[in-house]
Design a protein around this motif. Structure first.
Motif, PDB file in Angstrom:
ATOM      1  N   ARG A  38       0.839  -1.206   0.000  1.00 30.67           N
ATOM      2  CA  ARG A  38       0.000   0.000   0.000  1.00 30.67           C
ATOM      3  C   ARG A  38       0.869   1.249   0.000  1.00 30.67           C
ATOM      4  NH1 ARG A  38      -5.383  -0.830   0.750  1.00 30.67           N
ATOM      5  NH2 ARG A  38      -5.774   1.282   1.487  1.00 30.67           N
ATOM      6  N   ARG A  41       2.199   1.852  -3.473  1.00 29.47           N
ATOM      7  CA  ARG A  41       1.172   2.378  -4.381  1.00 29.47           C
ATOM      8  C   ARG A  41       0.865   3.849  -4.085  1.00 29.47           C
ATOM      9  NH1 ARG A  41      -3.722  -1.426  -4.358  1.00 29.47           N
ATOM     10  NH2 ARG A  41      -4.407  -0.022  -6.000  1.00 29.47           N
ATOM     11  N   VAL A  42       0.843   4.217  -2.818  1.00 28.25           N
ATOM     12  CA  VAL A  42       0.595   5.614  -2.454  1.00 28.25           C
ATOM     13  C   VAL A  42       1.743   6.487  -2.962  1.00 28.25           C
ATOM     14  CG1 VAL A  42       0.404   7.234  -0.510  1.00 28.25           C
ATOM     15  CG2 VAL A  42      -0.891   5.104  -0.479  1.00 28.25           C
ATOM     16  N   ARG A  45       1.442   7.053  -6.606  1.00 27.85           N
ATOM     17  CA  ARG A  45       0.392   8.029  -6.904  1.00 27.85           C
ATOM     18  C   ARG A  45       0.879   9.447  -6.612  1.00 27.85           C
ATOM     19  NH1 ARG A  45      -3.242   9.864 -10.179  1.00 27.85           N
ATOM     20  NH2 ARG A  45      -4.855  11.071  -9.135  1.00 27.85           N
ATOM     21  N   GLU A  67      -5.798  15.865  -2.990  1.00 31.65           N
ATOM     22  CA  GLU A  67      -5.372  14.464  -3.015  1.00 31.65           C
ATOM     23  C   GLU A  67      -3.955  14.297  -2.485  1.00 31.65           C
ATOM     24  OE1 GLU A  67      -5.222  10.532  -5.885  1.00 31.65           O
ATOM     25  OE2 GLU A  67      -6.104  12.371  -6.684  1.00 31.65           O
ATOM     26  N   LEU A  71      -2.903  11.900   0.487  1.00 32.66           N
ATOM     27  CA  LEU A  71      -1.852  10.892   0.319  1.00 32.66           C
ATOM     28  C   LEU A  71      -0.743  11.063   1.353  1.00 32.66           C
ATOM     29  CD1 LEU A  71      -1.666  10.891  -3.574  1.00 32.66           C
ATOM     30  CD2 LEU A  71      -2.553   9.046  -2.122  1.00 32.66           C
ATOM     31  N   ARG A  74      -2.008   9.560   4.444  1.00 31.59           N
ATOM     32  CA  ARG A  74      -1.982   8.098   4.333  1.00 31.59           C
ATOM     33  C   ARG A  74      -0.576   7.553   4.536  1.00 31.59           C
ATOM     34  NH1 ARG A  74      -4.602   5.996  -0.961  1.00 31.59           N
ATOM     35  NH2 ARG A  74      -4.025   4.033   0.032  1.00 31.59           N
ATOM     36  N   GLU A 134      -6.382   3.797   7.781  1.00 34.24           N
ATOM     37  CA  GLU A 134      -5.795   4.170   6.491  1.00 34.24           C
ATOM     38  C   GLU A 134      -6.671   3.693   5.341  1.00 34.24           C
ATOM     39  OE1 GLU A 134      -3.859   3.870   2.787  1.00 34.24           O
ATOM     40  OE2 GLU A 134      -4.220   2.068   3.982  1.00 34.24           O
ATOM     41  N   VAL A 135      -7.233   2.510   5.446  1.00 33.45           N
ATOM     42  CA  VAL A 135      -8.123   1.999   4.399  1.00 33.45           C
ATOM     43  C   VAL A 135      -9.349   2.902   4.282  1.00 33.45           C
ATOM     44  CG1 VAL A 135      -9.656   0.091   3.751  1.00 33.45           C
ATOM     45  CG2 VAL A 135      -7.323  -0.387   4.519  1.00 33.45           C
ATOM     46  N   SER A 138      -8.375   6.050   2.584  1.00 37.20           N
ATOM     47  CA  SER A 138      -8.124   5.857   1.150  1.00 37.20           C
ATOM     48  C   SER A 138      -9.422   5.873   0.353  1.00 37.20           C
ATOM     49  CB  SER A 138      -7.371   4.558   0.896  1.00 37.20           C
ATOM     50  OG  SER A 138      -8.205   3.437   1.086  1.00 37.20           O
ATOM     51  N   ALA A 141     -10.579   9.143  -1.472  1.00 34.31           N
ATOM     52  CA  ALA A 141     -10.023   9.501  -2.778  1.00 34.31           C
ATOM     53  C   ALA A 141     -10.570   8.614  -3.886  1.00 34.31           C
ATOM     54  CB  ALA A 141      -8.502   9.404  -2.747  1.00 34.31           C
ATOM     55  N   ILE A 142     -11.139   7.485  -3.536  1.00 38.03           N
ATOM     56  CA  ILE A 142     -11.570   6.512  -4.536  1.00 38.03           C
ATOM     57  C   ILE A 142     -13.001   6.749  -5.002  1.00 38.03           C
ATOM     58  CG2 ILE A 142     -11.993   4.044  -4.923  1.00 38.03           C
ATOM     59  CD1 ILE A 142      -9.607   3.510  -3.109  1.00 38.03           C
TER      60      ILE A 142
END
Length: 151
Positions: A38, A41-42, A45, A67, A71, A74, A134-135, A138, A141-142
Motif C-alpha cells: 500500500r 502504491r501511495v 500516486r 489528493e 496521500l 496516508r 488508512e483503508v 483511502s 479519494a476513490i
C-alpha cells in the motif's frame, strides 16, 4: 553439583509452546507485506500527481492539492502501522526467545513472558487499527466524483 541440560521432551514442549507466537509472526509478516504494498502504491500516486500538479489549473489544481494532502496523511498512517507491526514482531520474537531461555536456564519468569506477549498483541492491535483507519481514509479519494455521475 553438575548442571543438567533439559531433556528432549522439555525442548519439544517448549517448541510446542513457541508455535503460536511463531504463527503470529507469520501473520505479522503478511500484514507487513500488505502495508509495504500500500505504501508503494501511495508513493507511486504521489509521484504521478507531482508530475501533473505544475501543469494543472482551477478545480483540477485544487483536486491535486487535496489528493496530495490526503496521500501525505496516508503515508504517515501507513508508516505508523508499519512501525507498530514491526514492534509487535520484535516483541513476539522476544517471547519465543524467552521461552527457550527460561527452559534451558530453568528460569521462572512466566510473568515477563506473559507481559511481553500482551505487549506484542497490543502493538498488533494498534497496527491493525491504524491499517483500518488508512483503508477508510483511502476510500475518500476513490469515490467517483459527483460530476461524473451526473452526466
Amino acid at each position: 553439583m553438575i548442571p543438567t541440560l533439559p531433556g528432549i521432551t522439555t525442548v519439544a514442549q517448549t517448541i510446542t509452546l513457541a508455535l503460536s507466537p511463531i504463527f503470529m509472526l507469520t501473520a505479522i509478516g503478511q500484514l507487513l507485506n500488505v502495508l509495504a504494498g500500500r505504501l508503494s502504491r501511495v508513493i507511486d500516486r504521489v509521484r504521478a500527481l507531482e508530475q501533473l500538479h505544475p501543469r494543472s489549473t482551477g478545480p483540477e489544481h485544487d483536486r491535486h492539492i487535496w489528493e496530495l494532502r490526503l496521500l501525505d496523511r496516508r503515508i504517515s498512517i501507513i508508516n505508523a502501522s508499519l512501525f507498530l507491526a514491526v514492534s509487535s514482531a520484535v516483541m513476539t520474537s522476544l517471547v519465543v526467545v524467552s521461552l527457550f531461555v527460561a527452559t534451558l536456564g530453568k528460569l521462572h519468569f512466566a510473568s515477563i513472558v506473559a507481559i511481553a506477549f500482551i505487549l506484542a498483541m497490543i502493538l498488533l492491535i494498534a497496527s491493525l487499527v491504524s491499517f483500518m483507519f488508512e483503508v477508510r481514509l483511502s476510500l475518500r479519494a476513490i469515490h467517483v466524483r459527483k460530476e461524473y455521475l451526473d452526466g
